[in-house]
Design a protein around this motif. Structure first.
Motif, short mmCIF file in Angstrom:
data_model
loop_
_atom_site.label_atom_id
_atom_site.label_comp_id
_atom_site.label_asym_id
_atom_site.label_seq_id
_atom_site.Cartn_x
_atom_site.Cartn_y
_atom_site.Cartn_z
N TRP A 22 -43.57 34.58 -2.34
CA TRP A 22 -43.09 33.37 -3.04
C TRP A 22 -43.40 33.31 -4.31
CZ3 TRP A 22 -39.23 30.50 -1.62
CH2 TRP A 22 -39.07 29.08 -2.30
N ARG A 29 -36.05 34.63 2.05
CA ARG A 29 -36.59 33.44 2.87
C ARG A 29 -35.17 32.78 3.27
NH1 ARG A 29 -38.39 27.58 0.64
NH2 ARG A 29 -39.25 26.83 2.44
N ARG A 33 -34.37 32.54 7.37
CA ARG A 33 -34.26 31.03 7.62
C ARG A 33 -32.88 31.02 8.56
NH1 ARG A 33 -35.48 25.55 5.81
NH2 ARG A 33 -36.53 26.41 4.36
N LEU A 41 -44.76 32.60 3.71
CA LEU A 41 -44.63 32.80 2.60
C LEU A 41 -45.94 32.97 2.17
CD1 LEU A 41 -41.95 29.98 1.99
CD2 LEU A 41 -41.31 32.44 2.56
N CYS A 52 -42.19 23.55 3.53
CA CYS A 52 -42.01 24.34 4.98
C CYS A 52 -41.50 23.41 5.79
CB CYS A 52 -43.13 25.26 5.28
SG CYS A 52 -43.48 26.43 4.16
N ASP A 53 -40.18 23.09 6.02
CA ASP A 53 -39.85 22.11 6.96
C ASP A 53 -39.00 22.60 8.18
OD1 ASP A 53 -37.37 23.30 5.77
OD2 ASP A 53 -36.64 21.33 5.29
N ASP A 54 -39.29 24.00 8.45
CA ASP A 54 -38.81 24.74 9.67
C ASP A 54 -39.85 25.16 10.37
OD1 ASP A 54 -37.43 26.84 11.04
OD2 ASP A 54 -36.64 27.92 9.48
N GLU A 57 -41.58 28.89 10.06
CA GLU A 57 -42.09 29.12 8.69
C GLU A 57 -43.54 28.47 8.48
OE1 GLU A 57 -39.50 29.56 5.15
OE2 GLU A 57 -40.32 27.53 4.65
N ASP A 58 -44.17 29.21 7.70
CA ASP A 58 -45.63 28.75 7.20
C ASP A 58 -46.05 29.37 5.84
OD1 ASP A 58 -48.02 27.48 6.99
OD2 ASP A 58 -48.78 28.26 8.96
N TRP A 59 -47.02 28.94 5.15
CA TRP A 59 -47.10 29.70 3.92
C TRP A 59 -48.64 29.70 3.64
CZ3 TRP A 59 -50.14 27.29 0.15
CH2 TRP A 59 -50.44 25.55 0.22
#
Length: 183
Positions: A22, A29, A33, A41, A52-54, A57-59
């Motif tokens: 990222w 991404r 998604r 990410l 990250c509102d999904d 997903e994480d970062w």
């Protein structure tokens, strides 16, 4: 970063957790998604972390130790699998994927047992016991068969199926074609 950026298998059966740089791989991404592919990410130094509102997903911030990355992958895998399970609320509404259906109290009781062992054989005797317990007495042997037939009809529109395992019991699972597309 100790782990390489690319595809990483995180103890998932056939799904993959993808590692994306990222913001360099922003387009990937969005593609992942839309396909509901789990992803982590890897945020480059000096760059603001994305929102990250999904649930898929994480970062993490580079560099990251392999052990820490594996922990993040495991957490993402747990969330991913949990989101793929049917959910029965207290009002008797069964939800799966983005669909829902209302069940009778007896159907909900039987499905509660099937959901608790999703993808596994639930012995006929356990379902029979639950049915007799909830209905306040013994029923005919065909009563369970009738309830299971009605449950099959109710769950089919959700992409779920109830299979009979001859001589053993029943299995609640996703329709074969839904396994590859269910979120």
């Amino acid at each position: 970063m100790s782990a390489s950026v690319g595809d990483v298998r995180g103890r998932m059966s056939s799904e993959e957790v993808r590692l994306l740089r990222w913001p360099v791989q922003r387009e990937m991404r969005e593609r992942f998604r839309s396909l509901k592919i789990p992803r982590i990410l890897v945020v480059e130094a000096g760059v603001e972390a994305p929102v990250c509102d999904d649930i898929y997903e994480d970062w993490v911030r580079a560099p990251i130790a392999s052990k820490d990355l594996q922990s993040r992958i495991d957490a993402l895998v747990r969330r991913y699998h949990k989101s793929r399970l049917p959910f029965l609320d207290e009002g008797g509404v069964l939800r799966f994927s983005s669909r829902s259906v209302t069940l009778s109290p007896r159907q909900a009781e039987l499905l509660d047992l099937l959901i608790s062992r999703f993808g596994e054989v639930v012995p006929r005797e356990a379902l029979w016991f639950r049915l007799c317990q909830e209905s306040g007495g013994l029923k005919t042997r065909n009563a369970l068969d009738l309830h299971m037939m009605r449950i099959r009809q109710r769950v089919t529109p959700l992409g779920l199926t109830v299979r009979t395992v001859w001589g053993r019991g029943y299995v609640l699972d996703t329709e074969p074609e839904m396994k590859s597309v269910a979120p």
